[in-house]
Scaffold this active site. Structure first.
Site, PDB file in Angstrom:
ATOM      1  N   SER A 248       0.843  -1.193   0.000  1.00 61.69           N
ATOM      2  CA  SER A 248       0.000   0.000   0.000  1.00 61.69           C
ATOM      3  C   SER A 248       0.882   1.248   0.000  1.00 61.69           C
ATOM      4  O   SER A 248       2.100   1.158   0.088  1.00 61.69           O
ATOM      5  CB  SER A 248      -0.896   0.003   1.236  1.00 61.69           C
ATOM      6  N   LYS A 249       0.212   2.382  -0.079  1.00 62.93           N
ATOM      7  CA  LYS A 249       0.939   3.660  -0.109  1.00 62.93           C
ATOM      8  C   LYS A 249       1.882   3.791   1.081  1.00 62.93           C
ATOM      9  O   LYS A 249       2.927   4.418   0.988  1.00 62.93           O
ATOM     10  CB  LYS A 249      -0.061   4.822  -0.106  1.00 62.93           C
ATOM     11  N   ARG A 250       1.493   3.170   2.195  1.00 62.32           N
ATOM     12  CA  ARG A 250       2.328   3.281   3.397  1.00 62.32           C
ATOM     13  C   ARG A 250       3.681   2.581   3.232  1.00 62.32           C
ATOM     14  O   ARG A 250       4.588   2.789   4.019  1.00 62.32           O
ATOM     15  CB  ARG A 250       1.588   2.697   4.605  1.00 62.32           C
ATOM     16  N   ASP A 251       3.799   1.739   2.213  1.00 64.26           N
ATOM     17  CA  ASP A 251       5.075   1.062   1.992  1.00 64.26           C
ATOM     18  C   ASP A 251       6.080   1.956   1.283  1.00 64.26           C
ATOM     19  O   ASP A 251       7.146   1.495   0.880  1.00 64.26           O
ATOM     20  CB  ASP A 251       4.859  -0.225   1.208  1.00 64.26           C
ATOM     21  N   GLY A 252       5.730   3.225   1.116  1.00 65.33           N
ATOM     22  CA  GLY A 252       6.686   4.145   0.490  1.00 65.33           C
ATOM     23  C   GLY A 252       6.476   4.184  -1.012  1.00 65.33           C
ATOM     24  O   GLY A 252       5.423   4.551  -1.474  1.00 65.33           O
TER      25      GLY A 252
END
Ligand code: GLU
Length: 480
Positions: A248-252
């Protein structure tokens, strides 16, 4: 064979969407079919033209060329409304006047009694009088499509095999149009528009992520209700992060434009995305072009399990691609980066040999083997293009007994003119003997003097290159 990618322009091109694009493209090209694009811009609040641009640009950059002009979903509103009208007329859809507050209360009740959240179909059989009463209250209805609990939906998925869903597990009658006054049809929603558009575009195979499996069950019911033959479906595995969760976006970094900005090549990224879920046939290896993969692509080699993102493999592939391109292509890509650092220009402030394309190409040949990202070619070229400071290890090396005498002996023998490889080897031998040191001492010291460090590419080639630019003499003498 007609396949499509249907991105929503609510963000930049995500690696998951791009990987779906790769599988669609490979399938279409393998079968000589068409790969179409549809921009799903019906979410007016979140869709932006700059995202459409980013998506199209990213696909082109990756080499995923599509056939014809992209279909713009929002331009097909009349067709979507007509389909809803058809379902209403056939009694397969109806208006539901339940308010948000009533729906929330319903869901809270379900949660409290440990039931799965679903719409309880409460307005499926309203009488005209009941409808009139809701309208008189000022209520605006959504339009729902009837999903019978006792229906079983089955299909043969090209990746996952035989699939089976129960109508009871689809959350009750599905909203297909947003709230609007009862005499109108509100904005049509995802599952309905996808079916109408895929049918209109004569899509034969829908290839998309497995997060759409429940949608497929709903969409199959819509195909049936609209009297249209459904396409074949293939649900590809999700891309997982290192922890095994959906990326997801949180993975950079997840945007294709981010990978591009980091210095990844389109070829390596496209190659890598193909490996995310697809296993190449025996003997093919892991480095291939999209065209090569298209030649052998099929869903029988697509895995069901999620595909874990592996930076090491992507980096390895990128290094491979940089090397395959050869020194001249590398030079053309690196030169602007070197120029931006002020290392190479036409003014007399810099060494004119550094501006010689042949010398630059040989430098690229020398450093090419150790590059992962293009940007590494800036770091690796730096000690060749500007005078490197002596790092600690290099200074220590110069303190080794015999190091300076050996360098001095080499300097004495250094010709003003060209230096050939065998001649350089001879000079090293002579200087070692004259200074009475082991050859290793001179080699290490020469590297320290030339590059200011004990690391770097092949020593002899490094020296010959720096001799051609006339940099070896001053670098050795500053160490004496
Ligand atoms: N717009 C949808 C998405 O981006 C398309 C899904 C589909 O391929 O049907 O997820």
């Amino acid at each position: 064979m007609r396949v499509r990618l249907a991105p929503s322009p609510t963000g930049t091109l995500h690696i998951g969407t791009a990987r779906t694009a790769v599988f669609n493209w490979l399938f279409a090209r393998h079968h000589g079919g068409s790969f179409l694009l549809r921009i799903e811009d019906t979410d007016r609040e979140r869709s932006r033209p700059e995202f459409t641009e980013n998506i199209l640009e990213g696909l082109s950059w990756l080499g995923l060329d599509w056939d014809g002009e992209p279909v713009i979903q929002s331009a097909r509103l009349a067709e979507h409304r007509a389909a809803i009208q058809q379902l209403l007329a056939a009694g397969k859809a109806y208006r539901c006047y339940a308010s948000e507050a009533e729906l929330t209360a319903m869901r809270e009740h379900q949660a409290a009694s440990k039931q799965a959240p679903r719409y309880d179909n409460r307005h499926r059989h309203l009488t005209p009088e009941q409808e009139q009463a809701f309208i008189a209250e000022g209520r605006e209805p959504v339009i729902r499509f009837r999903i019978e609990d006792d229906r079983t939906i089955t299909w043969t998925d090209l990746v996952r095999g035989q699939m089976r869903w129960s109508g009871a597990d689809l959350g009750g009658d599905m909203v297909i149009a947003r709230r609007a006054p009862a005499d109108r049809i509100g904005d049509p929603l995802y599952n309905l528009v996808v079916v109408v558009d895929d049918a209109a575009m004569a899509i034969s195979h829908v290839i998309r992520g497995e997060d759409h499996i429940a949608n497929t069950a709903k969409q199959l019911l819509l195909y049936e209700a609209l009297g249209v033959e459904p396409p074949v479906f293939a649900h590809t595995p999700l891309i997982l992060n290192q922890a095994g969760k959906k990326l997801s976006k949180r993975d950079g970094v997840t945007s294709i434009s981010d990978f591009r900005a980091m210095g990844y090549t389109a070829q390596a990224l496209a190659n890598y995305m193909t490996l995310l879920g697809w296993s190449p046939p025996e003997g093919m290896g892991e480095r291939f072009t999209l065209e090569q993969a298209a030649g052998v692509f099929g869903f029988e080699r697509v895995n069901r399990a999620g595909a874990r993102f592996d930076w090491d493999k992507l980096n390895w592939l990128n290094g491979q691609v940089l090397r395959e391109q050869g020194p001249e292509a590398l030079r053309q890509q690196l030169l602007p980066l070197w120029q931006a650092r002020g290392w190479v220009d036409s003014s007399s402030a810099t060494n004119p040999v550094h501006a010689d394309p042949a010398w630059q190409r040989d430098l690229c040949e020398l450093i090419g083997a150790s590059l992962t990202l293009l940007a590494d070619g800036v770091e690796q070229a730096e000690p060749f293009l500007s005078l490197p400071p002596l790092q600690e290890g290099a200074s220590q090396q110069l303190e080794v007994e015999g190091a300076r005498p050996a360098l001095a002996a080499l300097l004495d023998r250094l010709p003003e003119g060209p230096l050939a490889a065998d001649q350089a080897q001879e000079l090293l031998g002579e200087a070692t003997k004259a200074a009475g040191v082991k050859k290793g001492v001179l080699m290490k010291s020469l590297r320290a003097a030339l590059l200011g460090s004990l690391q770097g590419p092949d020593l002899l080639a490094t020296w010959l290159l720096l001799h051609r630019s006339g940099d070896d003499r001053s670098r050795i003498s500053r160490c004496l």
